[in-house]
Design an enzyme around this catalytic site. Structure first.
Site, PDB file in Angstrom:
ATOM      1  N   TYR A   1       0.726  -1.441   0.082  1.00 11.59           N
ATOM      2  CA  TYR A   1       0.338  -0.373  -0.264  1.00 11.59           C
ATOM      3  C   TYR A   1       1.073   1.398   0.060  1.00 11.59           C
ATOM      4  O   TYR A   1       1.710   1.517   1.389  1.00 11.59           O
ATOM      5  CB  TYR A   1      -1.174   0.280   1.301  1.00 11.59           C
ATOM      6  CG  TYR A   1      -2.394   1.047   1.226  1.00 11.59           C
ATOM      7  CD1 TYR A   1      -2.291   1.735   0.500  1.00 11.59           C
ATOM      8  CD2 TYR A   1      -2.747   1.228   2.098  1.00 11.59           C
ATOM      9  CE1 TYR A   1      -2.969   2.930   0.353  1.00 11.59           C
ATOM     10  CE2 TYR A   1      -3.445   2.127   2.661  1.00 11.59           C
ATOM     11  CZ  TYR A   1      -4.190   3.171   1.197  1.00 11.59           C
ATOM     12  OH  TYR A   1      -4.972   4.129   1.285  1.00 11.59           O
TER      13      TYR A   1
ATOM     14  N   LYS B   1      -1.176  -1.508  -4.324  1.00  8.35           N
ATOM     15  CA  LYS B   1      -2.317  -0.201  -3.745  1.00  8.35           C
ATOM     16  C   LYS B   1      -2.579   0.910  -3.954  1.00  8.35           C
ATOM     17  O   LYS B   1      -1.054   0.975  -3.190  1.00  8.35           O
ATOM     18  CB  LYS B   1      -3.570  -0.228  -2.152  1.00  8.35           C
ATOM     19  CG  LYS B   1      -4.953   0.285  -2.059  1.00  8.35           C
ATOM     20  CD  LYS B   1      -5.255   0.184  -0.980  1.00  8.35           C
ATOM     21  CE  LYS B   1      -5.696   1.701  -1.075  1.00  8.35           C
ATOM     22  NZ  LYS B   1      -7.000   1.843   0.674  1.00  8.35           N
TER      23      LYS B   1
ATOM     24  N   VAL C   1      -9.541  -0.907  -5.112  1.00  7.15           N
ATOM     25  CA  VAL C   1      -9.464  -1.229  -3.475  1.00  7.15           C
ATOM     26  C   VAL C   1     -10.670   0.197  -2.947  1.00  7.15           C
ATOM     27  O   VAL C   1      -9.344   1.667  -2.776  1.00  7.15           O
ATOM     28  CB  VAL C   1      -8.407  -0.946  -2.172  1.00  7.15           C
ATOM     29  CG1 VAL C   1      -8.531  -1.520  -1.213  1.00  7.15           C
ATOM     30  CG2 VAL C   1      -7.964  -2.460  -2.792  1.00  7.15           C
TER      31      VAL C   1
END
Length: 329
Positions: free
Chosen positions: A142, A170, A210
């Site tokens: 992330y 992400k 996401v």
């Protein structure tokens, strides 16, 4: 493990960064979490991300996180991938969260860059590798420099992508041009962490999203992806544009958990919109404006509105906050 066989989308295409439902006294409501998880999967989500920032991970504690994973995994069964946040600026703590999530039945891990401490690129690499080594679960990195204070460099992505369990990223950098190059260079599945950038991300080879807004418009996001994959880009854009007011309402000013809980309460999915400090629940005035946007967008019926909605400006998406792509979750 409940994951699609397609390595290009190891966790599916549409995942919700799920809020953590709470009772009025601030206790985690596992029954409500299970109900919400089932609803999101029914609405077209391929997966759920628990205990991320939108799930108020900084203010929930280890036993609660474990119980949340177990409750959601039990609720959704083999219908979706369940990822657990294992993010910390303490690597040993992140490893404990990862192993406990694995024991609770999680299908994968979301591992954010260590925040506040701003490690070097070597430190980032070693942190990610240590967490990935701690379980047999696939890992989604992330990259969110707006919250972590550090951006993952291309050379660090290249190194960590060689780890067999690091399969995705992400991306909440807002940098689609960089994403295009990193997708090709690393072979990682690339998920947009900015709701407003779903289509641009898909256009450069992204796997999906996401999302916070998928709490409410997951079905539409799934349709956007389906249309894009089918080559009908005009229709994909047309469907996506219908989600813009909701995206802006939920993501404006960086208050995703606050507005998502308020929206779910307005929709009748959650009974309460309680959060733990330092976040505070949306005010009645904010909720009134939010409900008006949700009614105008067809997310909730006008009959569900308890009062006459406040008059909306011509651009309903501007009522709350600013465009979502400026404030990633």
């Amino acid at each position: 493990m409940v994951l699609p066989a397609d390595s290009a989308r190891p966790f599916g295409a549409v995942l919700t960064a799920m809020v953590t439902p709470m009772t009025p006294d601030g206790a985690i409501d596992l029954k409500a979490a299970a109900k919400l998880a089932k609803k999101l999967i029914d609405d077209g989500n391929d997966g759920l991300v628990l205990s991320g920032t939108t799930g108020e991970s900084p203010v929930t504690h280890t036993p609660e996180k474990v119980d949340l994973v177990a409750a959601v995994v039990e609720a959704v069964g083999d219908r979706a991938a369940v990822l657990a946040g294992a993010g910390s600026n303490d690597t040993a703590h992140a490893i404990r969260m990862a192993t406990q999530a694995a024991d609770a039945g999680a299908d994968g891990l979301l591992v954010v860059s260590p925040y506040y401490s701003r490690p070097t690129q070597e430190g980032l690499y070693q942190h990610f590798a240590a967490v990935a080594d701690s379980t047999g679960l696939p890992v989604m990195l992330y990259d969110i420099p707006g919250r972590s204070g550090v951006r993952i460099a291309p050379e660090t992505f290249a190194r960590i992508a060689e780890h067999p369990l690091v399969v995705a990223n992400k991306d909440a950098t807002g940098d689609v041009w960089s994403a295009e190059q990193l997708i090709e260079a690393t072979g990682l599945a690339w998920y947009s962490g900015d709701d407003g950038l779903l289509l641009p991300s898909l256009s450069v080879g992204g796997a999906g999203i996401v999302s916070v807004s998928a709490h409410l418009v997951g079905k539409k996001f799934a349709e956007v992806v389906r249309l894009w994959d089918a080559g009908d880009h005009t229709a994909a854009l047309r469907v996506f544009r219908t989600t813009v007011p909701v995206i802006n309402a939920l993501n404006g000013a960086g208050a995703q958990a606050v507005m998502a809980k308020a929206a779910l309460q307005a929709q009748g999915v959650l009974e309460h919109r309680t959060l733990r400090l330092p976040n505070v629940a949306a005010s009645d005035h904010e909720v009134a404006h939010l409900r008006a946007i949700l009614v105008a967008s067809g997310v909730i019926p006008a009959s569900a509105h308890p009062m006459s909605p406040p008059e909306l400006p011509e651009d309903a998406s501007a009522v709350i906050g600013h465009p979502a792509i400026a404030t990633p979750h």
